[in-house]
Design a protein around this motif. Structure first.
Motif, PDB file in Angstrom:
ATOM      1  N   TRP A  12     -11.938  69.275 -42.744  1.00 44.40           N
ATOM      2  CA  TRP A  12     -13.024  70.099 -42.177  1.00 44.40           C
ATOM      3  C   TRP A  12     -13.055  71.476 -42.823  1.00 44.40           C
ATOM      4  N   HIS A  16     -15.968  73.013 -45.124  1.00 41.20           N
ATOM      5  CA  HIS A  16     -16.663  74.238 -44.716  1.00 41.20           C
ATOM      6  C   HIS A  16     -16.672  75.264 -45.856  1.00 41.20           C
ATOM      7  N   TRP A  19     -19.082  74.040 -48.577  1.00 40.30           N
ATOM      8  CA  TRP A  19     -20.484  74.145 -48.153  1.00 40.30           C
ATOM      9  C   TRP A  19     -20.979  75.586 -48.204  1.00 40.30           C
ATOM     10  N   THR A  60     -20.050  64.852 -38.393  1.00 39.21           N
ATOM     11  CA  THR A  60     -19.909  65.850 -37.329  1.00 39.21           C
ATOM     12  C   THR A  60     -20.221  67.245 -37.840  1.00 39.21           C
ATOM     13  N   TYR A  61     -19.775  67.556 -39.053  1.00 35.68           N
ATOM     14  CA  TYR A  61     -20.022  68.877 -39.623  1.00 35.68           C
ATOM     15  C   TYR A  61     -21.516  69.094 -39.866  1.00 35.68           C
ATOM     16  N   TRP A  65     -24.227  71.912 -38.017  1.00 30.86           N
ATOM     17  CA  TRP A  65     -25.206  72.815 -38.626  1.00 30.86           C
ATOM     18  C   TRP A  65     -26.609  72.567 -38.060  1.00 30.86           C
ATOM     19  N   PRO A  76     -20.756  76.427 -37.373  1.00 31.15           N
ATOM     20  CA  PRO A  76     -19.373  75.935 -37.467  1.00 31.15           C
ATOM     21  C   PRO A  76     -18.505  76.902 -38.241  1.00 31.15           C
TER      22      PRO A  76
END
Length: 400
Positions: A12, A16, A19, A60-61, A65, A76
């Motif tokens: 995760w 993150h 991204w 989920t991520y 968003w 997130p």
């Protein structure tokens, strides 16, 4: 299982960072999927995480968003190691192969771990009971201070409930009396921890504070202090489990008995704010306010209302919310609010010369809650704000 949970948290965080560093025009679900596949090939300890669990993290991520863009949640952020719940998602139910060993235990297949025994606490659609309408669609492993737990996602076809024809009831939440009903009933519970457990918790907290005092700033926490923290967390997790069990049993009984449940629209986050103030304007009675905040948080009023919301709907009833201001100071017999009517926490005496009604303060507040709903002052959430609904004009009489 611990290694998979740490790999999931790291996945995760890496996703993150990847991204947020990319330009907006290069961000896409396909590019993120390719980056995750490459990372699992090049980094050995990320390969410990099953491919399905990695895809669940990406899903989920991306949903986080979307919730942020729609205004339903914040953006997130980074997941710290000691402030994040260790968990691993298993998105496909067909790989679990759940079987029941006997009345208390079952077996489940965990990817890259094998067959694991778990405590059977609820009926699951397995074997002959499983079909296209009733089946297990996935699971999630979660670790707390008491160990690892598995929660199954189940798809069940249930008939539409018939409208509940039960009576209406107003509920006032409190600390001395957790739930006071407008018909005179109350729902109480014992302390979440026994006397010996409370003494043990205080002793462990003092021991942790004493050991922490010897640690220099920036120094690594010792193993002894970590073990003390683990024992404190285990006691608090046990108290939380008992609280949740009581809430489930109580809300189920209320949802089955009453057709319409009316509660106050409380903003608990504002009620538990600290009273420290600032350096220029320090707060008063800070210790008393801290104790009150802990007591409110221990009762978990928001979770009680959340459980009542879906359980009343499941039984064909409804849950309504009314404005909270004035329900504790207003007399439920005459409708007037006079200063000094709330003599203490348990007794309400109306100071109106023409009334003079007296009774339990929590029972008086629950009657006011129900009376506000009967007057048509229910709150309807619309676009993130509460709107007062006036259904019809009703003569303001005392709630019975």
């Amino acid at each position: 299982m611990d290694e998979q949970a740490h790999a999931a948290r790291a996945m995760w965080n890496l996703l993150h960072d990847w991204w947020t560093m990319l330009p907006k025009e290069k961000r896409s679900l396909v590019a993120a999927d390719a980056a995750i596949r490459q990372a699992r090939k090049e980094i050995d300890w990320l390969g410990l995480l099953p491919a399905q669990a990695a895809q669940a993290i990406l899903k989920t991520y991306f949903q986080a968003w979307k919730n942020c863009w729609d205004g339903r949640a914040e953006a997130p952020n980074f997941k710290a190691r000691f402030r994040t719940v260790m968990s691993v998602d298993i998105p496909q139910g067909r790989d679990l192969n759940v079987t029941r060993v006997h009345r208390r235990w079952g077996m489940v297949n965990i990817p890259k771990i094998g067959r694991v025994r778990f405590r059977w606490t609820k009926d699951l659609p397995v074997g002959r009971r499983a079909n296209s309408d009733n089946r297990i669609t996935g699971a999630r492993m979660v670790k707390d201070a008491l160990g690892w737990h598995i929660a199954f996602r189940v798809q069940v076809l249930e008939p539409k409930p018939k409208p509940h024809t039960g009576p209406e009831v107003g509920i006032d939440v409190g600390l001395t009396v957790p739930l006071a009903l407008s018909d005179g009933g109350t729902e109480t519970h014992r302390p979440w921890l026994t006397g010996k457990e409370q003494v043990k918790l205080v002793r462990l907290e003092r021991r942790a504070a004493h050991r922490k005092s010897f640690r220099e700033r920036g120094e690594k926490t010792s193993r002894r202090l970590h073990r003390t923290y683990d024992r404190i967390q285990a006691l608090r997790a046990r108290a939380k489990r008992r609280c949740l069990d009581w809430q489930h049993q109580t809300t189920t009984a209320i949802a089955k008995k009453y057709g319409t449940v009316v509660v106050e629209a409380l903003t608990v986050t504002n009620m538990v704010k600290s009273a420290k103030g600032t350096v220029m304007a320090p707060g008063k009675t800070v210790a008393q306010k801290s104790g009150l905040n802990r007591a409110i948080s221990a009762e978990a009023w928001g979770r009680t209302i959340e459980l009542l919301t879906y359980k009343t709907a499941r039984n064909g009833g409804t849950l309504q919310k009314v404005p909270a201001p004035g329900t504790s100071q207003r007399c439920s017999a005459c409708g007037f609010t006079t200063p000094g009517s709330r003599e203490n926490q348990a007794l309400f005496v109306c100071k109106n010369p023409d009334c003079g009604w007296s009774g339990n303060a929590d029972h008086n507040a629950s009657r006011n809650v129900l009376h506000l709903y009967r007057m048509g002052l229910a709150l309807i959430p619309a676009a993130g704000r509460a709107v007062v609904r006036r259904a019809r004009r009703v003569k303001p009489v005392a709630a019975r």
